[in-house]
Scaffold this motif. Sequence first.
Motif: not given
Length: 135
Positions: A80-81, A86-88, A101-103, A108-110
């Motif tokens: 899941d992490g 990779f997808t947001g 998907s956000l790609g 840092f935040l992701r």
Amino acid sequence: MSLIRRLCLVYAAVLLAVAAINYIPGLTDDSGLAFGIFALDPFDDALHLASAIWAFLAGLISNRSARTFLLIFGAAYLADGIFGIFTGWGFLDFAIFTNESLGPEFSFLRLAANSPHIGLGAIALGAGLTLGRRV
């Protein structure tokens, strides 16, 4: 009580604390982000609470149930992490199925938003694989 069973009880406590984050004043900002990084909704809270109950029961029941918890939980949370980076979105809360998907992004935040699942998942999976040999 064996180390693998005690580890499940630690996971139960950690997951229970995570489920409570939204309900402790000061841990979420004005936009509802926990620690200013990620949003936890009631579905996430329920998922963490169910995982905490599963970890608690596995730790009480037997070494085999503790190993099973650590392997399944570890694989699911780790994946899941990774999906989140990779997808947001993650798949445990079905967000990957309901959002485009956000790609991939290595900001840092992701990374911070997905590191709890990656860390908890990797430790659980590693413990299930290594400590489980002794079960």
